[in-house]
Structure formats: C-alpha cells, structure tokens
Design a protein around this motif. Sequence first.
Motif, mmCIF file in Angstrom:
data_model
loop_
_atom_site.group_PDB
_atom_site.id
_atom_site.type_symbol
_atom_site.label_atom_id
_atom_site.label_comp_id
_atom_site.label_asym_id
_atom_site.label_seq_id
_atom_site.Cartn_x
_atom_site.Cartn_y
_atom_site.Cartn_z
ATOM 1 N N GLY A 689 -8.200 6.022 -0.484
ATOM 2 C CA GLY A 689 -6.854 6.144 -1.034
ATOM 3 C C GLY A 689 -6.698 5.322 -2.297
ATOM 4 O O GLY A 689 -7.613 4.623 -2.745
ATOM 5 N N THR A 690 -5.524 5.373 -2.881
ATOM 6 C CA THR A 690 -5.280 4.646 -4.125
ATOM 7 C C THR A 690 -5.082 3.156 -3.896
ATOM 8 O O THR A 690 -5.287 2.362 -4.803
ATOM 9 C CB THR A 690 -4.036 5.220 -4.829
ATOM 10 O OG1 THR A 690 -2.911 5.121 -3.948
ATOM 11 C CG2 THR A 690 -4.265 6.675 -5.205
ATOM 12 N N LEU A 691 -4.674 2.749 -2.694
ATOM 13 C CA LEU A 691 -4.427 1.348 -2.391
ATOM 14 C C LEU A 691 -5.396 0.879 -1.327
ATOM 15 O O LEU A 691 -5.795 1.648 -0.445
ATOM 16 C CB LEU A 691 -2.984 1.133 -1.893
ATOM 17 C CG LEU A 691 -1.842 1.582 -2.817
ATOM 18 C CD1 LEU A 691 -0.512 1.376 -2.128
ATOM 19 C CD2 LEU A 691 -1.885 0.811 -4.118
ATOM 20 N N ASN A 692 -5.788 -0.409 -1.376
ATOM 21 C CA ASN A 692 -6.542 -1.004 -0.287
ATOM 22 C C ASN A 692 -5.640 -1.983 0.458
ATOM 23 O O ASN A 692 -4.445 -2.099 0.176
ATOM 24 C CB ASN A 692 -7.824 -1.675 -0.797
ATOM 25 C CG ASN A 692 -7.537 -2.799 -1.774
ATOM 26 O OD1 ASN A 692 -6.430 -3.351 -1.824
ATOM 27 N ND2 ASN A 692 -8.521 -3.154 -2.568
ATOM 28 N N GLY A 693 -6.228 -2.702 1.412
ATOM 29 C CA GLY A 693 -5.414 -3.590 2.233
ATOM 30 C C GLY A 693 -4.769 -4.718 1.452
ATOM 31 O O GLY A 693 -3.638 -5.128 1.741
ATOM 32 N N ILE A 694 -5.471 -5.248 0.438
ATOM 33 C CA ILE A 694 -4.900 -6.339 -0.357
ATOM 34 C C ILE A 694 -3.725 -5.831 -1.180
ATOM 35 O O ILE A 694 -2.702 -6.510 -1.311
ATOM 36 C CB ILE A 694 -5.985 -6.960 -1.250
ATOM 37 C CG1 ILE A 694 -7.140 -7.506 -0.383
ATOM 38 C CG2 ILE A 694 -5.415 -8.063 -2.112
ATOM 39 C CD1 ILE A 694 -8.288 -8.072 -1.173
ATOM 40 N N ASP A 695 -3.865 -4.623 -1.749
ATOM 41 C CA ASP A 695 -2.734 -4.038 -2.475
ATOM 42 C C ASP A 695 -1.527 -3.874 -1.561
ATOM 43 O O ASP A 695 -0.383 -4.130 -1.955
ATOM 44 C CB ASP A 695 -3.137 -2.678 -3.055
ATOM 45 C CG ASP A 695 -4.276 -2.788 -4.040
ATOM 46 O OD1 ASP A 695 -4.321 -3.806 -4.744
ATOM 47 O OD2 ASP A 695 -5.122 -1.884 -4.092
ATOM 48 N N LEU A 696 -1.785 -3.425 -0.318
ATOM 49 C CA LEU A 696 -0.692 -3.263 0.641
ATOM 50 C C LEU A 696 -0.040 -4.607 0.952
ATOM 51 O O LEU A 696 1.195 -4.718 1.007
ATOM 52 C CB LEU A 696 -1.231 -2.617 1.927
ATOM 53 C CG LEU A 696 -0.235 -2.496 3.093
ATOM 54 C CD1 LEU A 696 0.953 -1.620 2.691
ATOM 55 C CD2 LEU A 696 -0.926 -1.945 4.337
ATOM 56 N N ALA A 697 -0.859 -5.651 1.162
ATOM 57 C CA ALA A 697 -0.305 -6.978 1.460
ATOM 58 C C ALA A 697 0.558 -7.483 0.311
ATOM 59 O O ALA A 697 1.647 -8.025 0.523
ATOM 60 C CB ALA A 697 -1.445 -7.956 1.746
ATOM 61 N N GLU A 698 0.099 -7.300 -0.928
ATOM 62 C CA GLU A 698 0.886 -7.751 -2.074
ATOM 63 C C GLU A 698 2.206 -6.992 -2.155
ATOM 64 O O GLU A 698 3.249 -7.565 -2.496
ATOM 65 C CB GLU A 698 0.071 -7.563 -3.352
ATOM 66 C CG GLU A 698 -1.131 -8.499 -3.440
ATOM 67 C CD GLU A 698 -2.012 -8.193 -4.636
ATOM 68 O OE1 GLU A 698 -1.872 -7.078 -5.185
ATOM 69 O OE2 GLU A 698 -2.834 -9.046 -5.003
ATOM 70 N N ALA A 699 2.177 -5.685 -1.865
ATOM 71 C CA ALA A 699 3.408 -4.900 -1.907
ATOM 72 C C ALA A 699 4.383 -5.333 -0.810
ATOM 73 O O ALA A 699 5.590 -5.430 -1.031
ATOM 74 C CB ALA A 699 3.075 -3.412 -1.778
ATOM 75 N N VAL A 700 3.859 -5.586 0.415
ATOM 76 C CA VAL A 700 4.721 -6.003 1.524
ATOM 77 C C VAL A 700 5.359 -7.362 1.224
ATOM 78 O O VAL A 700 6.548 -7.586 1.467
ATOM 79 C CB VAL A 700 3.902 -6.047 2.831
ATOM 80 C CG1 VAL A 700 4.705 -6.715 3.943
ATOM 81 C CG2 VAL A 700 3.508 -4.640 3.256
ATOM 82 N N LEU A 701 4.566 -8.284 0.660
ATOM 83 C CA LEU A 701 5.101 -9.613 0.360
ATOM 84 C C LEU A 701 6.090 -9.575 -0.805
ATOM 85 O O LEU A 701 6.849 -10.524 -0.995
ATOM 86 C CB LEU A 701 3.952 -10.565 0.038
ATOM 87 C CG LEU A 701 2.995 -10.862 1.209
ATOM 88 C CD1 LEU A 701 1.871 -11.768 0.760
ATOM 89 C CD2 LEU A 701 3.743 -11.498 2.381
ATOM 90 N N ALA A 702 6.057 -8.501 -1.596
ATOM 91 C CA ALA A 702 6.994 -8.400 -2.710
ATOM 92 C C ALA A 702 8.394 -8.011 -2.261
ATOM 93 O O ALA A 702 9.357 -8.189 -3.007
ATOM 94 C CB ALA A 702 6.477 -7.381 -3.733
ATOM 95 N N PHE A 703 8.519 -7.450 -1.016
ATOM 96 C CA PHE A 703 9.850 -7.107 -0.511
ATOM 97 C C PHE A 703 10.637 -8.388 -0.212
ATOM 98 O O PHE A 703 10.069 -9.466 0.014
ATOM 99 C CB PHE A 703 9.736 -6.262 0.759
ATOM 100 C CG PHE A 703 9.238 -4.860 0.489
ATOM 101 C CD1 PHE A 703 9.938 -3.996 -0.332
ATOM 102 C CD2 PHE A 703 8.058 -4.416 1.067
ATOM 103 C CE1 PHE A 703 9.476 -2.715 -0.574
ATOM 104 C CE2 PHE A 703 7.585 -3.136 0.823
ATOM 105 C CZ PHE A 703 8.304 -2.280 -0.003
#
Length: 763
Positions: A689-703
Amino acid sequence: MTPDRFEPPPASRLAASRQDEALFPAVPEQNFHVRRITLIALLIAAIVLPCVYVAAMAISDLRARDADATDMTLRTVRVAEEHALKVFDMNETLDARIVDLTQGLDDDGIRAREAAIHEKLRVMGGGYPQVAAVSIFGRDGALLASSRYLPAPAISVGEREDFIGIRDGKDLEHVSKVMTGHVAGEQVFNMGVERLGADGSFAGVVSVALRPSYFDAFYRELLGGSGSSNGTPMTMSLVRADGSILAHYPRAPREPNAMAPRTPFAEALAQGRRAGVVRMHSNVDGEDLILAFRHVGSYPVYVVCGYRASAIWAAWYRHLGVLILSMFTPSIALWCVIWLSLRRLGAEQEAWERWQAEASMRRSIESAYRQSRKMEALGTLVGSVAHDFNNLLMILSANVQIARRRGVTGLDRELSAMERALKSGQSLTRQLLGVARKQPLRNETLSLERWLPACRELLRASLGAKVSLVIDIGVEIWPMRVDVAELELALINVAVNARDAMPNGGRFTVRATNIHFRHEEGFPLTGDFVQLSLEDTGAGMAPEVLARAFEPLFTTKPKGMGTGLGLPQVFAFCERSGGLAAIDSAVGAGTSVRLYLPRATAEPEVDGPPDSGSEESGAPSGLRILLVEDNEEVAAGTEALLQMMGHQVTCVFNADTALRLFDDAHARRARTGEPLPFDLVLSDIHMPGTLNGIDLAEAVLAFDTKLPVILVTGYAEELDRARHVDVRVLSKPFDIGLLEELLQTIQRDLTQTGADPAAHTAE
C-alpha cells in the motif's frame, strides 16, 4: 596505555607479501616520464577543450537568442498591426456615418438640430472603449455638436494643426498628435475627416478623439507585462509617419513625444518602407532595441515593437554563467586531480617500498571489502527469507499460545517440543537478520575489563573440555559502544568454530588492546578502536576456504553440523557497529579473527540497585484494539490470542484502510461527539500500500485524540525510524507474554487518565 600500531600476524605476512607482489608489480623507471608527459597532455586538453566548447556554445546561444528576439518582435508587431487596422477602420466608418448624418446641413442647421445630433453621436461613440468623444466642427473650427456635452461649449479648434491640415488637404493630419482634448478633457489623439458643403467646398471637420491609454492597455496585455518598465523585455508603440508617438508601453516618466530623427527607424520612414526590422538606440526607452515596424493600412501610422538588447544580454549572461559553472566546475576538479597526480608521481617511486610493506594489510582489507559486497547481495536475499520466516514463527507461536490458554490436555509434550523449535527458529532468524544487517542493534557503552571475565564460563562451555581458554586483557582498555548481545553471540560463534578446528584440543586466546588508525596508514578506519583478537591453535584454513570465510551460508562442516551463519554474523556485527572484522589463517598455523570495535566517548554506567516498582493493581477490562497486519495467518492468530486475553479486536490488512477508519471516526466524533471506537493500534510496519506502519503511527498521533500505538517489525532500518516516533516498538519475533504485559500497562495508563476502557465494553 599507548595505542598499538596495526601489524598483520607473522604467520600470514609472507604469503600476503607474495600475493601483493603479484597484485602490485614494480613500475619500471622509464614509465614515470611517459606517465608525466601523458598527464601534462591531459591537463592541456582539459583546459583547452572546455574553453573552446564554452566559446562555441556561447556564440551559438547569443545568435539563437538574437534570432528568437527578432522573430518574436515580428510576430508581435503583426498582431498589433491587425489590432490598429481594425480600430482605425472602425473610426473611419464612424466618421463616414457622421458625415452622412450631417449631409446637406450647414453650421446653423446643425446647431438647430443639436439635441438630436448629440444623442446620435452619443449612441454611436459610446459603445467603443477607445473613443473618448465624437465632435463636429464648423468651417471656422467652432464646435457645433459633441457626444460629450449638450449644448456644445463655445470651443474653437481653428488654430489647431490637425484642423488646418485637414482643411488644407494634408493626409498626415488626418491623425493628430497626442493632446489634451478641448472636448474630451483628457489625453487623446484625433482621427478626423473633412465635411463638405452642398457646393463641394470645405464645410468643417468630423473628429473622433481616441484614447492612447486604450492602446497602452492592449499592448500591456499583448506583451504580458506587469505595468513596470522591468516587467517585460519588449516595448510597443503607435507612431505617426512623422515620428510623433501616439501610444507607448511601458510608460516612463518624462518620455519624449516623438522618436529621435536621424535613426535607422527615421531613415526607414523617410524611404517609405512599410515594414522591416532595424537596430537602434531608442530615445524613448533609453536602450538599444531590435525594432520591428509595420505600416497600418493606408493610414499615416506605424506600429512598432522593440526588444531590449539588455534583456537578451542578461539572459545570455545567465545561461553563460550556468554553462561556465557546469563545464568548469568538473574541469577545475579534473585540473586539480591531474595536478595532484603530477605531484604524487614524483614521490611514487620513493613510496613504493613503504607500500610493499603495507601490502599484507591492504590484502586483508580488500578481502574484507570484497566480502562486504558479497554479503550485501546475499544479505538482501537472507533478510527477505528471514522476514517471511518470522511471520511463520509468529503464526506458530500465536497458535501454541492459543492452545496453552485453552487448556488443551494430553498435548503438553508436543507443545513443549513446538516451543523449543520456536526458540531455535527465533535464534536462527536472529542470525539471518544479523547477517543481512536487518537485526536492530541496541548499542550501549561497555567496559571490556568488567564484562569479558563474566563471559569466561560461557566461552568455556562453547569451547568444550579439550580446549583451554586464555584471556589476556591489556591495561586501561577503552570502553566500547556496541550491542552486548551481538558481541556475546560473535564471541560464541568464533569459539564454536575454534572448537571444531581443534578436535584433539588446543588453546583459544582472547586478547584486547587499544589501537589508533591514522589516515596515512591506508586503513579504511580512522580514529580510536579496541582490537579484540580471537586466536586458536587449530588446523587453519586453506586459501580458498579463507577467501569465503565471511560468506553467508558457506560452511565446510558436515551436513547438519553448521549453518554457515557464524562468521558472517561476526562480520556484519562489526561493520554495523562502525568497525571491521578481519581474519588471517594458514594451514597448520591456526586462525586469528580480529574484531575492531569503536571506542565509546562516554564512560560505562555503573549498575545500580533495581528499582522497586509499585505493586500492580488488578488488570482493568479489555482494550479495543485495531490490529493492522497484511499476513492473514499472522493476523488470525494474533486476533484470536488478543480476544482470549479479553480484548476487542478489529482487524484490517493495510495502513491505508486503517487510516480511513480513523478519518471516518474523527468525522463522526466532530459531528456527534461519539468517542473513538479504538483504545490502541497494534500494527506491523512492513505492509503493501501507499502507507506503512510508521506512516500510520505518525498520522494517528497527529489527531487531537492521541492513541497509544504499538509497532511490530524485524527490520533494523525500520526500527531506527520508528524510534523517532512516540510509539512502542516490538521486534519480531516477540514473546506473547511481553505483549500481554505491555497491554496491561496501557490499560493501567488509560485508567489513570480517566479513559478507562471498561467504560466501552458495555456500549
């Protein structure tokens, strides 16, 4: 302690010298002169050829820019001519309509019908933005009717040049110079025609006042300028046949009203040329221009387009600067290289003997670097296999834990065997990832004087009863910055190989010394290092075996006795620690493995008493966990295990889907105040996919509502990036019990912050 200089072991020095004599034959004396002449010729060519190339390209570019500018002025002036012709034709038609309107009327007749004529003039002239006013003048120049005023003011133009010129039949004055119109009250130039009486005599003038600002605006749009003199490299003008300027863009303060006489353009007008291109200095713009001009129909008017020579030169200078920079930057580097080569050539013969003495060290290091390249290629394959193997181990481990938790009876022996196999598999994947340089290092400062004696029993167990162990630690050995577990594994791997090389017994010696490498010594490392020498008195290695000693999966042991990962792990560990591993061996002379590990800048920490943690309270209710895992089997096993721990699990197979869930949840939360459906994110890092787990973690922490995130991986480079994100990281394969403890900690943290997950279980 004074650092030692690097010296290869005496057992391998003779063989190394002979091999280097074959690799580095002596240069004959007469070759130095030939090489010097060659370098001088190269230097001359490196200076002359770029200069010739830059000069040719600069001349060609200047000519091309000049031709492009000329072509652009010609194309632009054609467009301006068509526009001016349409405007003047329309004005001529308007004049003819007004003449027809007043046909048969004398001055008194026009004054008598002034109101009706004014209305018609206003309608005819009011629809054109270029028209400032439409006027009718009598025989003596008195204003009879106008589109601007009713009644017409008492104004006379009998003394004006354009009126006199039209009355006297001068074609030039059918288009007047720019003036402040008596009727329009603004800057205009007039286009007039004579009005004849019933007997064919001169009866007055019909005049249309045109706004120069209309032409200025059109020229600004045509040239794409910003309105300032610096906005465009081009200029546009509308000029009478006598050189008077009717309109000009861009405007400049205190610009003259006419083109200067005795210029190429003035000569072209005097010759009656209808179109052409000249080069001249403009008194209007104060610059040299490429000037294209065209005659507008049958009217005494020219449109003129100029291209500033300064703009051509400025663009040429910029391109020339880039060309010089792109050509002469590498050329200067080449000149410096050739000049340095000439300088070094004189000292090469004198330094040859010193190079010969260092040949053994060069051979050892070159072999190590060749081995490093081999290991990079093999390491990629090994790392991929280990990663997939980790997933298989995770599936097996999860299902064994599920079986244990369900209290399956009668299978304890089989489950224990599976758990032992799991530990062996985890050890094997750790070695594979270490060889592939994908096993994360946990570096810390280590005092070898305190640590190495504690490993004595471990080394004795690895060597067996027939091999004696000697540990020789120097005085004031520097602390090292290494991964202690990897260093311990490296020592065990070398010790096991030494034991197999001494089936009848022997001696295994561990020595530690400080060593400093200088740049001029030719060693690939510079700075302070600790040299850890591991020497045995075994049978040694043949040259063909020694050449492949660090190669992954290469082993000379019988089938089932070795994996070929021991020495490669040692090499990879040293290299990733910032050091190097080298090996010397000869048949019958034993083997010496030398580990060069970097000196630590800080002193090792003294172990203190363990912290007495607070007693754990009863575990709260389960968490709502979002599990992100692309491997379906791993996801199924982990989901089942988490559910058995009392947690609610939602499983998705990539980070893109998980992020969409969070976006939807936050959107609902913003609309309805509904809480988020998850307390925790447990995600793999390496996923499609376009995102990996670290990208997901950064996005979640940005909320704004930050959730705890646990990432799982086995790749060192991913762990290094993950450590810069405020998340918990587990390296594969991990212990299920460790995950359970981590989840309990998160539960307690949520309870203490008032976000008790138990509050969600009843919803």
